[in-house]
Design a protein around this motif. Sequence first.
Motif, PDB file in Angstrom:
ATOM      1  N   MET A  46      28.918 -20.170  39.917  1.00 59.49           N
ATOM      2  CA  MET A  46      27.946 -20.567  38.893  1.00 59.49           C
ATOM      3  C   MET A  46      27.063 -21.707  39.407  1.00 59.49           C
ATOM      4  SD  MET A  46      28.708 -22.141  35.097  1.00 59.49           S
ATOM      5  CE  MET A  46      29.494 -23.576  35.804  1.00 59.49           C
ATOM      6  N   LEU A  47      27.659 -22.702  40.040  1.00 64.01           N
ATOM      7  CA  LEU A  47      26.885 -23.825  40.570  1.00 64.01           C
ATOM      8  C   LEU A  47      25.958 -23.373  41.697  1.00 64.01           C
ATOM      9  CD1 LEU A  47      29.631 -26.602  40.635  1.00 64.01           C
ATOM     10  CD2 LEU A  47      27.628 -26.502  39.138  1.00 64.01           C
ATOM     11  N   SER A  48      26.424 -22.431  42.513  1.00 64.28           N
ATOM     12  CA  SER A  48      25.580 -21.907  43.593  1.00 64.28           C
ATOM     13  C   SER A  48      24.359 -21.218  43.030  1.00 64.28           C
ATOM     14  CB  SER A  48      26.400 -20.936  44.448  1.00 64.28           C
ATOM     15  OG  SER A  48      25.607 -20.384  45.474  1.00 64.28           O
ATOM     16  N   GLN A  49      24.531 -20.459  41.942  1.00 64.06           N
ATOM     17  CA  GLN A  49      23.404 -19.766  41.311  1.00 64.06           C
ATOM     18  C   GLN A  49      22.416 -20.768  40.716  1.00 64.06           C
ATOM     19  OE1 GLN A  49      22.954 -16.513  41.455  1.00 64.06           O
ATOM     20  NE2 GLN A  49      20.994 -16.680  40.390  1.00 64.06           N
ATOM     21  N   ILE A  50      22.931 -21.840  40.092  1.00 65.19           N
ATOM     22  CA  ILE A  50      22.046 -22.874  39.541  1.00 65.19           C
ATOM     23  C   ILE A  50      21.256 -23.532  40.661  1.00 65.19           C
ATOM     24  CG2 ILE A  50      21.991 -25.110  38.364  1.00 65.19           C
ATOM     25  CD1 ILE A  50      24.425 -24.211  36.762  1.00 65.19           C
ATOM     26  N   GLU A  53      18.186 -21.506  41.788  1.00 64.16           N
ATOM     27  CA  GLU A  53      17.077 -21.410  40.825  1.00 64.16           C
ATOM     28  C   GLU A  53      16.959 -22.694  40.008  1.00 64.16           C
ATOM     29  OE1 GLU A  53      18.071 -18.060  38.471  1.00 64.16           O
ATOM     30  OE2 GLU A  53      18.199 -16.665  40.160  1.00 64.16           O
ATOM     31  N   PHE A  54      17.179 -23.834  40.666  1.00 63.98           N
ATOM     32  CA  PHE A  54      17.223 -25.086  39.917  1.00 63.98           C
ATOM     33  C   PHE A  54      15.834 -25.535  39.470  1.00 63.98           C
ATOM     34  CE2 PHE A  54      17.266 -29.740  39.574  1.00 63.98           C
ATOM     35  CZ  PHE A  54      18.250 -29.869  38.604  1.00 63.98           C
ATOM     36  N   SER A  55      15.798 -26.047  38.251  1.00 67.06           N
ATOM     37  CA  SER A  55      14.590 -26.659  37.690  1.00 67.06           C
ATOM     38  C   SER A  55      15.049 -27.758  36.736  1.00 67.06           C
ATOM     39  CB  SER A  55      13.741 -25.625  36.942  1.00 67.06           C
ATOM     40  OG  SER A  55      14.454 -25.088  35.836  1.00 67.06           O
ATOM     41  N   GLU A  60      20.899 -29.931  32.301  1.00 61.69           N
ATOM     42  CA  GLU A  60      22.070 -29.993  31.431  1.00 61.69           C
ATOM     43  C   GLU A  60      23.093 -28.941  31.826  1.00 61.69           C
ATOM     44  OE1 GLU A  60      23.195 -29.742  26.651  1.00 61.69           O
ATOM     45  OE2 GLU A  60      21.105 -29.927  27.299  1.00 61.69           O
ATOM     46  N   GLU A  61      22.596 -27.771  32.221  1.00 61.36           N
ATOM     47  CA  GLU A  61      23.497 -26.702  32.667  1.00 61.36           C
ATOM     48  C   GLU A  61      24.232 -27.123  33.942  1.00 61.36           C
ATOM     49  OE1 GLU A  61      23.196 -21.927  33.795  1.00 61.36           O
ATOM     50  OE2 GLU A  61      21.435 -23.020  33.072  1.00 61.36           O
ATOM     51  N   LEU A  62      23.518 -27.828  34.824  1.00 65.20           N
ATOM     52  CA  LEU A  62      24.145 -28.320  36.055  1.00 65.20           C
ATOM     53  C   LEU A  62      25.220 -29.349  35.740  1.00 65.20           C
ATOM     54  CD1 LEU A  62      24.304 -28.609  39.134  1.00 65.20           C
ATOM     55  CD2 LEU A  62      22.452 -30.306  38.987  1.00 65.20           C
ATOM     56  N   GLN A  63      24.947 -30.249  34.796  1.00 64.07           N
ATOM     57  CA  GLN A  63      25.935 -31.261  34.413  1.00 64.07           C
ATOM     58  C   GLN A  63      27.182 -30.613  33.818  1.00 64.07           C
ATOM     59  OE1 GLN A  63      23.430 -33.604  31.835  1.00 64.07           O
ATOM     60  NE2 GLN A  63      23.009 -35.140  33.419  1.00 64.07           N
ATOM     61  N   ASP A  64      26.994 -29.590  32.998  1.00 62.52           N
ATOM     62  CA  ASP A  64      28.138 -28.869  32.438  1.00 62.52           C
ATOM     63  C   ASP A  64      28.952 -28.202  33.545  1.00 62.52           C
ATOM     64  OD1 ASP A  64      27.367 -29.627  29.915  1.00 62.52           O
ATOM     65  OD2 ASP A  64      26.334 -27.742  29.454  1.00 62.52           O
ATOM     66  N   GLY A  65      28.264 -27.644  34.520  1.00 59.05           N
ATOM     67  CA  GLY A  65      28.943 -26.996  35.631  1.00 59.05           C
ATOM     68  C   GLY A  65      29.746 -27.978  36.463  1.00 59.05           C
ATOM     69  N   LEU A  66      29.169 -29.167  36.685  1.00 62.02           N
ATOM     70  CA  LEU A  66      29.893 -30.190  37.443  1.00 62.02           C
ATOM     71  C   LEU A  66      31.116 -30.684  36.686  1.00 62.02           C
ATOM     72  CD1 LEU A  66      26.878 -32.227  38.882  1.00 62.02           C
ATOM     73  CD2 LEU A  66      28.430 -30.723  40.147  1.00 62.02           C
ATOM     74  N   ALA A  67      30.990 -30.797  35.357  1.00 60.09           N
ATOM     75  CA  ALA A  67      32.142 -31.194  34.544  1.00 60.09           C
ATOM     76  C   ALA A  67      33.241 -30.134  34.625  1.00 60.09           C
ATOM     77  CB  ALA A  67      31.714 -31.404  33.086  1.00 60.09           C
ATOM     78  N   GLN A  68      32.819 -28.855  34.617  1.00 61.95           N
ATOM     79  CA  GLN A  68      33.794 -27.777  34.755  1.00 61.95           C
ATOM     80  C   GLN A  68      34.461 -27.818  36.130  1.00 61.95           C
ATOM     81  OE1 GLN A  68      34.800 -25.521  32.423  1.00 61.95           O
ATOM     82  NE2 GLN A  68      36.285 -24.805  33.944  1.00 61.95           N
ATOM     83  N   LEU A  69      33.682 -28.135  37.166  1.00 59.13           N
ATOM     84  CA  LEU A  69      34.232 -28.252  38.517  1.00 59.13           C
ATOM     85  C   LEU A  69      35.266 -29.374  38.586  1.00 59.13           C
ATOM     86  CD1 LEU A  69      34.178 -27.450  41.519  1.00 59.13           C
ATOM     87  CD2 LEU A  69      32.319 -29.108  41.834  1.00 59.13           C
ATOM     88  N   GLU A  70      34.987 -30.483  37.910  1.00 61.49           N
ATOM     89  CA  GLU A  70      35.938 -31.601  37.891  1.00 61.49           C
ATOM     90  C   GLU A  70      37.251 -31.189  37.235  1.00 61.49           C
ATOM     91  OE1 GLU A  70      36.287 -36.175  36.148  1.00 61.49           O
ATOM     92  OE2 GLU A  70      34.416 -35.049  35.947  1.00 61.49           O
TER      93      GLU A  70
END
Length: 423
Positions: A46-50, A53-55, A60-70
């Motif tokens: 999921m983080l790789s896909q973000i 195509e990051f913008s 916020e989606e990236l922050q949620d993904g990082l929290a999930q990674l933690e």
Amino acid sequence: AAPGGAGGGEAKARGGRKSASSIRVDTEKIDALIDMVGELVITQSMLSQIGKEFSQERLEELQDGLAQLERNTRELQESVMRIRMVPISFAYSRLPRIVHDTSRALGKEVDFEMEGDQTELDKTVMEKIIDPLVHLVRNSVDHGIEAPEERRAAGKPERGQIQIDAYHKGGNIIIEIADDGRGINRDKLLSKARAAGIVEDGTELPDEQVYDLIFHPGLSTHDQATEYSGRGVGMDVVKRNIRALSGSLYVRSAAGEGTTITISLPLTLSILDGQLFRVGEQTYIVPLVSVVESLQVDASKVSRVTGRGEVYHWREGYVPIVRLHELFDTEPVRKELEGGLMVIVEDEQTYLGVFVDDLLDQQQVVIKSLEANYLKVPGIAGATILGDGNVALILDVAGLIEMSRGGRRHPIIPEREDTDEAA
């Protein structure tokens, strides 16, 4: 002994290779680990896909993904640590034979009970605790339990009782070895310590410090050396081995009633939850389970006691104050206690106030051995690498207590009228 070896060093096989070390793991733990790896792969995808195509709209989606990674990383870490956990029954296995052989050789009758045999701890800790447990249990039979005729004269059952119990408390494992024997002769122990020059004549010590003298090299309460005791060696090695595991020992005893020795050990030697703080430019970490309270210093509660240095009026008594910049020769931001920060730490009901410049975060840290990579430093249990790449030292609370008081441990000092308030 090779670093990282099990049980005090691995034997080398023929040809110069180390013998293999294995561990039996429940399949449920393996399944849980595989599930965690699967979750981690999904989060990474999921983080790789973000990232592709990051913008700004996807922040916020990236922050949620990082929290999930933690969360996934922590759960994976816990799953891996559980794989290394083994029941303490492995360490218990040889104890009944030790009790049987020793009691028989000494003409004593002893019932031995083991509790908490399914309590789990790290394999490395378990292997290194076996020898200290053997010595402490043998010591209970020899020093603690009386001969049958002596027990009859004291109104006790002829058969003595020795019990070992293990349980989890906070982030530690607690092991208690208790007997219903004669207890430690406080006056005799203190007299021998004075005769040996360990304690100055006329100096009175609280019970905790007197009982702690049994771990002093060369000191024994037995008048004659036997096959099992009386030479003043062994208990000091036990304490040194427990301290090498970042653990601590605490002795309670009552004359005629028995003795209980409590061992406190970390569940693992690899990872701990720590409180970070700063002194000058140096960051230090203290195990979170050792932190009792952090407070702002009130100068009116600071006192000076002859021979003890600075103490702080805290709760129902006084705790010694240690200035880390003096112990470790660093330049602090502030030297005045007034308005500064102090962290009250505890080790087996012994308290110490650590004066610091600033409190930082609480986080899990990976422990690296300072002794294996550099040399042993008093007051330091190890080191770790922080997220910014800097090295932080992990404090050994028991070692700090001894350093701050000239090598002796001091519990809370009862309130006294002869303390002089500091200006």
